[in-house]
Motif scaffolding. Structure first.
Motif, PDB file in Angstrom:
ATOM      1  N   LEU A 301       0.823  -1.203   0.000  1.00  0.00           N
ATOM      2  CA  LEU A 301       0.000   0.000   0.000  1.00  0.00           C
ATOM      3  C   LEU A 301       0.864   1.263   0.000  1.00  0.00           C
ATOM      4  CD1 LEU A 301      -2.900  -0.957   2.456  1.00  0.00           C
ATOM      5  CD2 LEU A 301      -3.072  -0.559  -0.004  1.00  0.00           C
ATOM      6  N   ASN A 302       1.939   1.245   0.765  1.00  0.00           N
ATOM      7  CA  ASN A 302       2.838   2.402   0.796  1.00  0.00           C
ATOM      8  C   ASN A 302       3.518   2.618  -0.558  1.00  0.00           C
ATOM      9  OD1 ASN A 302       2.245   2.867   3.504  1.00  0.00           O
ATOM     10  ND2 ASN A 302       3.916   1.555   4.229  1.00  0.00           N
ATOM     11  N   PHE A 303       4.006   1.528  -1.167  1.00  0.00           N
ATOM     12  CA  PHE A 303       4.633   1.643  -2.487  1.00  0.00           C
ATOM     13  C   PHE A 303       3.622   2.089  -3.533  1.00  0.00           C
ATOM     14  CE2 PHE A 303       8.140  -1.290  -1.014  1.00  0.00           C
ATOM     15  CZ  PHE A 303       9.130  -0.352  -1.161  1.00  0.00           C
ATOM     16  N   LEU A 304       2.392   1.611  -3.424  1.00  0.00           N
ATOM     17  CA  LEU A 304       1.370   1.983  -4.394  1.00  0.00           C
ATOM     18  C   LEU A 304       1.050   3.467  -4.321  1.00  0.00           C
ATOM     19  CD1 LEU A 304      -0.728   1.208  -6.521  1.00  0.00           C
ATOM     20  CD2 LEU A 304      -2.298   0.643  -4.649  1.00  0.00           C
ATOM     21  N   ASP A 305       0.975   4.003  -3.129  1.00  0.00           N
ATOM     22  CA  ASP A 305       0.705   5.436  -2.985  1.00  0.00           C
ATOM     23  C   ASP A 305       1.808   6.279  -3.623  1.00  0.00           C
ATOM     24  OD1 ASP A 305      -1.671   4.998  -1.704  1.00  0.00           O
ATOM     25  OD2 ASP A 305      -0.812   5.081   0.316  1.00  0.00           O
ATOM     26  N   GLU A 306       3.051   5.899  -3.377  1.00  0.00           N
ATOM     27  CA  GLU A 306       4.163   6.647  -3.971  1.00  0.00           C
ATOM     28  C   GLU A 306       4.166   6.535  -5.493  1.00  0.00           C
ATOM     29  OE1 GLU A 306       7.688   5.175  -2.186  1.00  0.00           O
ATOM     30  OE2 GLU A 306       7.193   5.855  -0.150  1.00  0.00           O
ATOM     31  N   ASN A 307       3.952   5.330  -5.995  1.00  0.00           N
ATOM     32  CA  ASN A 307       3.952   5.125  -7.449  1.00  0.00           C
ATOM     33  C   ASN A 307       2.777   5.834  -8.100  1.00  0.00           C
ATOM     34  OD1 ASN A 307       4.726   4.085  -9.917  1.00  0.00           O
ATOM     35  ND2 ASN A 307       3.549   2.200  -9.664  1.00  0.00           N
ATOM     36  N   LYS A 308       1.632   5.826  -7.449  1.00  0.00           N
ATOM     37  CA  LYS A 308       0.452   6.480  -8.010  1.00  0.00           C
ATOM     38  C   LYS A 308       0.674   7.983  -8.152  1.00  0.00           C
ATOM     39  CE  LYS A 308      -2.776   7.483  -5.282  1.00  0.00           C
ATOM     40  NZ  LYS A 308      -3.847   7.439  -4.265  1.00  0.00           N
ATOM     41  N   VAL A 309       1.261   8.612  -7.154  1.00  0.00           N
ATOM     42  CA  VAL A 309       1.506  10.055  -7.206  1.00  0.00           C
ATOM     43  C   VAL A 309       2.460  10.392  -8.353  1.00  0.00           C
ATOM     44  CG1 VAL A 309       2.519  12.004  -5.969  1.00  0.00           C
ATOM     45  CG2 VAL A 309       1.001  10.425  -4.769  1.00  0.00           C
ATOM     46  N   LYS A 310       3.529   9.612  -8.507  1.00  0.00           N
ATOM     47  CA  LYS A 310       4.493   9.888  -9.576  1.00  0.00           C
ATOM     48  C   LYS A 310       3.865   9.716 -10.954  1.00  0.00           C
ATOM     49  CE  LYS A 310       8.574   8.521  -6.907  1.00  0.00           C
ATOM     50  NZ  LYS A 310       9.709   7.572  -6.802  1.00  0.00           N
ATOM     51  N   VAL A 311       3.149   8.624 -11.142  1.00  0.00           N
ATOM     52  CA  VAL A 311       2.570   8.335 -12.453  1.00  0.00           C
ATOM     53  C   VAL A 311       1.511   9.365 -12.812  1.00  0.00           C
ATOM     54  CG1 VAL A 311       1.158   6.671 -13.726  1.00  0.00           C
ATOM     55  CG2 VAL A 311       3.090   5.880 -12.373  1.00  0.00           C
ATOM     56  N   MET A 312       0.610   9.675 -11.889  1.00  0.00           N
ATOM     57  CA  MET A 312      -0.469  10.592 -12.195  1.00  0.00           C
ATOM     58  C   MET A 312       0.026  12.020 -12.389  1.00  0.00           C
ATOM     59  SD  MET A 312      -2.984   8.720 -12.620  1.00  0.00           S
ATOM     60  CE  MET A 312      -4.090  10.079 -12.950  1.00  0.00           C
ATOM     61  N   HIS A 313       1.065  12.416 -11.666  1.00  0.00           N
ATOM     62  CA  HIS A 313       1.627  13.758 -11.867  1.00  0.00           C
ATOM     63  C   HIS A 313       2.127  13.912 -13.307  1.00  0.00           C
ATOM     64  CE1 HIS A 313       3.810  17.478 -11.008  1.00  0.00           C
ATOM     65  NE2 HIS A 313       4.880  16.923 -11.579  1.00  0.00           N
ATOM     66  N   LYS A 314       2.825  12.925 -13.806  1.00  0.00           N
ATOM     67  CA  LYS A 314       3.347  12.983 -15.166  1.00  0.00           C
ATOM     68  C   LYS A 314       2.235  12.900 -16.201  1.00  0.00           C
ATOM     69  CE  LYS A 314       6.451  10.487 -18.273  1.00  0.00           C
ATOM     70  NZ  LYS A 314       7.411   9.355 -18.404  1.00  0.00           N
ATOM     71  N   GLN A 315       1.274  12.007 -16.015  1.00  0.00           N
ATOM     72  CA  GLN A 315       0.228  11.797 -17.008  1.00  0.00           C
ATOM     73  C   GLN A 315      -0.752  12.956 -17.066  1.00  0.00           C
ATOM     74  OE1 GLN A 315       0.413   9.393 -19.209  1.00  0.00           O
ATOM     75  NE2 GLN A 315       2.306   8.789 -18.172  1.00  0.00           N
ATOM     76  N   LEU A 316      -1.081  13.552 -15.919  1.00  0.00           N
ATOM     77  CA  LEU A 316      -1.998  14.699 -15.922  1.00  0.00           C
ATOM     78  C   LEU A 316      -1.356  15.925 -16.581  1.00  0.00           C
ATOM     79  CD1 LEU A 316      -3.600  14.340 -12.379  1.00  0.00           C
ATOM     80  CD2 LEU A 316      -4.672  13.862 -14.599  1.00  0.00           C
ATOM     81  N   LEU A 317      -0.059  16.100 -16.374  1.00  0.00           N
ATOM     82  CA  LEU A 317       0.639  17.201 -17.033  1.00  0.00           C
ATOM     83  C   LEU A 317       0.669  16.995 -18.545  1.00  0.00           C
ATOM     84  CD1 LEU A 317       2.282  19.807 -16.648  1.00  0.00           C
ATOM     85  CD2 LEU A 317       4.335  18.361 -16.435  1.00  0.00           C
ATOM     86  N   LEU A 318       0.897  15.763 -18.982  1.00  0.00           N
ATOM     87  CA  LEU A 318       0.876  15.451 -20.406  1.00  0.00           C
ATOM     88  C   LEU A 318      -0.498  15.708 -21.003  1.00  0.00           C
ATOM     89  CD1 LEU A 318       1.849  14.036 -23.042  1.00  0.00           C
ATOM     90  CD2 LEU A 318       1.206  11.863 -21.956  1.00  0.00           C
ATOM     91  N   PHE A 319      -1.530  15.255 -20.332  1.00  0.00           N
ATOM     92  CA  PHE A 319      -2.891  15.409 -20.863  1.00  0.00           C
ATOM     93  C   PHE A 319      -3.256  16.890 -20.990  1.00  0.00           C
ATOM     94  CE2 PHE A 319      -7.519  15.439 -20.579  1.00  0.00           C
ATOM     95  CZ  PHE A 319      -7.863  14.424 -21.464  1.00  0.00           C
ATOM     96  N   HIS A 320      -2.919  17.675 -19.973  1.00  0.00           N
ATOM     97  CA  HIS A 320      -3.259  19.100 -20.001  1.00  0.00           C
ATOM     98  C   HIS A 320      -2.520  19.825 -21.122  1.00  0.00           C
ATOM     99  CE1 HIS A 320      -2.512  23.329 -18.807  1.00  0.00           C
ATOM    100  NE2 HIS A 320      -3.801  23.299 -18.461  1.00  0.00           N
ATOM    101  N   ASN A 321      -1.227  19.640 -21.249  1.00  0.00           N
ATOM    102  CA  ASN A 321      -0.441  20.341 -22.268  1.00  0.00           C
ATOM    103  C   ASN A 321      -0.865  19.946 -23.674  1.00  0.00           C
ATOM    104  OD1 ASN A 321       0.938  21.552 -20.176  1.00  0.00           O
ATOM    105  ND2 ASN A 321       2.733  20.193 -20.330  1.00  0.00           N
ATOM    106  N   ALA A 322      -1.134  18.662 -23.895  1.00  0.00           N
ATOM    107  CA  ALA A 322      -1.494  18.198 -25.237  1.00  0.00           C
ATOM    108  C   ALA A 322      -2.853  18.733 -25.652  1.00  0.00           C
ATOM    109  CB  ALA A 322      -1.482  16.672 -25.274  1.00  0.00           C
ATOM    110  N   VAL A 323      -3.848  18.662 -24.762  1.00  0.00           N
ATOM    111  CA  VAL A 323      -5.189  19.128 -25.114  1.00  0.00           C
ATOM    112  C   VAL A 323      -5.195  20.646 -25.315  1.00  0.00           C
ATOM    113  CG1 VAL A 323      -7.561  19.333 -24.287  1.00  0.00           C
ATOM    114  CG2 VAL A 323      -6.324  17.178 -24.002  1.00  0.00           C
ATOM    115  N   SER A 324      -4.491  21.382 -24.443  1.00  0.00           N
ATOM    116  CA  SER A 324      -4.445  22.847 -24.569  1.00  0.00           C
ATOM    117  C   SER A 324      -3.793  23.259 -25.882  1.00  0.00           C
ATOM    118  CB  SER A 324      -3.677  23.454 -23.391  1.00  0.00           C
ATOM    119  OG  SER A 324      -4.295  23.131 -22.169  1.00  0.00           O
ATOM    120  N   ALA A 325      -2.694  22.630 -26.230  1.00  0.00           N
ATOM    121  CA  ALA A 325      -2.015  22.984 -27.478  1.00  0.00           C
ATOM    122  C   ALA A 325      -2.857  22.630 -28.690  1.00  0.00           C
ATOM    123  CB  ALA A 325      -0.670  22.270 -27.543  1.00  0.00           C
TER     124      ALA A 325
END
Length: 359
Positions: A301-325
């Motif tokens: 559970l601890n590893f999952l929380d850390e991995n989830k934050v890293k993955v979602m931070h990168k993917q949400l930034l990608l989604f926002h920049n791509a759709v906006s552009a």
């Protein structure tokens, strides 16, 4: 008398033929005595002379060396008897006994396994029913149970995000295909309509540009969907599988704990004390298993929380920049977003097999 042939004396004449027995009362008495007493095979002798001859012609069979022979009275000859049949019989019997013992051992192991499985299933079912009807106690880790519930709720929400992102991908793919077809149509009309060549040409170029930007956005969203799918259906699912094992171990632990408590209340006789010792051993085994799985769940559970934050931070930034552009019409920023996240677009028709691979 033929069945006792190995215990009789065979009379041979000097020519090697079987001699005739004289009709003598003493011979008849001796034969009757041989049939009654049945001497040992090692005491059998072969007489080379006539009946009543000297003892020098008697050869004990125990002293004869070499292969054994069987006398055939019908053809008046001896037939050698080898030990190959008996050795083959012994080997077959020993192999059959070994196979029988091994199959018996496998059957006993399966029977013991089924017995232990049935006993364990009965105890767990009894504990489950007691918990549901409020008659049994269960071990509860409040902090861990809260984390597990948060994970399940998060997984449901992320599955909804994944479903909507896939729907957006399908709609965007259909739009890109439509724009591509519309651009081709405008290009064809510009060639066949000289009076509207410029107008059809402008619209054809616009649709082709939108189609190219749409394919770039489609690659970014596909990467987003793939990453979310890995997070939800692999990382979270692996943690939930460990949680299921932990919950099963918790149920077994409570079942054997209740069994031990029930036996401890009973009388302290010899039979009951032996049962208590066995229950204590089973209780300790399932307690160790429960604590080990609880530790595994906490770590995952601890590893999952850390991995989830890293993955979602990168993917949400990608989604926002791509759709906006894309909707801003900024083609350079859209291409720069893909380079920033190391996303490589597949050329059109890359998924199709080459003509060498086609059947």
């Amino acid at each position: 008398m033929l069945s006792k042939a190995a215990t009789m004396e065979i009379l041979m004449n000097r020519n090697g033929d079987a001699g005739t027995l004289p009709e003598d009362d003493s011979l008849e008495q001796d034969l009757q005595q041989v049939m009654v007493s049945g001497p040992n095979l090692n005491e059998t002798s072969v007489v080379s002379g006539g009946y009543g001859g000297t003892a020098e012609g008697i050869i004990p069979t125990a002293s004869i060396k070499g292969p054994a022979v069987r006398y055939n009275a019908q053809f008046n000859r001896r037939i050698p008897v080898t030990g190959q049949g008996s050795s083959m019989q012994d080997s077959r019997s020993s192999s059959s006994m070994t196979a029988e013992e091994s199959s018996r051992g496998v059957a006993v192991e399966k029977l013991d396994f089924m017995k232990q499985w049935g006993l364990n299933t009965y105890k767990c079912t009894k504990q489950m029913i007691a918990e549901r009807f409020g008659r049994g106690s269960r071990t509860v880790d409040l902090e861990l149970e809260a984390q597990i519930e948060v994970l399940r709720d998060t997984k449901r929400k992320y599955e909804n995000v994944l479903r909507l992102a896939r729907a957006l991908t399908n709609h965007l793919y259909s739009m890109v295909q439509t724009q591509h077809a519309l651009g081709d149509t405008f290009t064809d009309l510009s060639l066949k309509s000289p009076e509207l060549r410029d107008e059809f040409g402008y619209n054809a170029e616009t649709q082709k540009l939108l189609c190219k930007n749409g394919e770039t956005l489609l690659g970014a969203i596909n990467f987003f969907v793939s990453s979310i799918n890995t997070l939800v259906n692999k990382t979270m699912e692996d943690t939930l599988m460990t949680i299921k094992m932990y919950e099963a171990a918790r149920l077994e632990f409570d079942a054997y704990r209740a069994d031990l408590e029930e036996l401890s209340v009973g009388p302290r006789d010899v039979v009951n004390m032996a049962r208590i010792d066995t229950a204590q051993e089973q209780y300790q085994i399932h307690k160790d298993k429960y604590e080990r799985l609880r530790s595994d769940v906490t770590i995952k559970l601890n590893f999952l929380d850390e991995n989830k934050v890293k993955v979602m931070h990168k993917q949400l930034l990608l989604f926002h920049n791509a759709v906006s552009a894309y909707f801003a019409g900024n083609q350079q920023q859209l291409e720069q977003t893909l380079k920033q996240f190391n996303i490589k677009l597949r050329p059109p028709g890359a998924d199709k097999p080459s003509w060498l691979e086609e059947p």
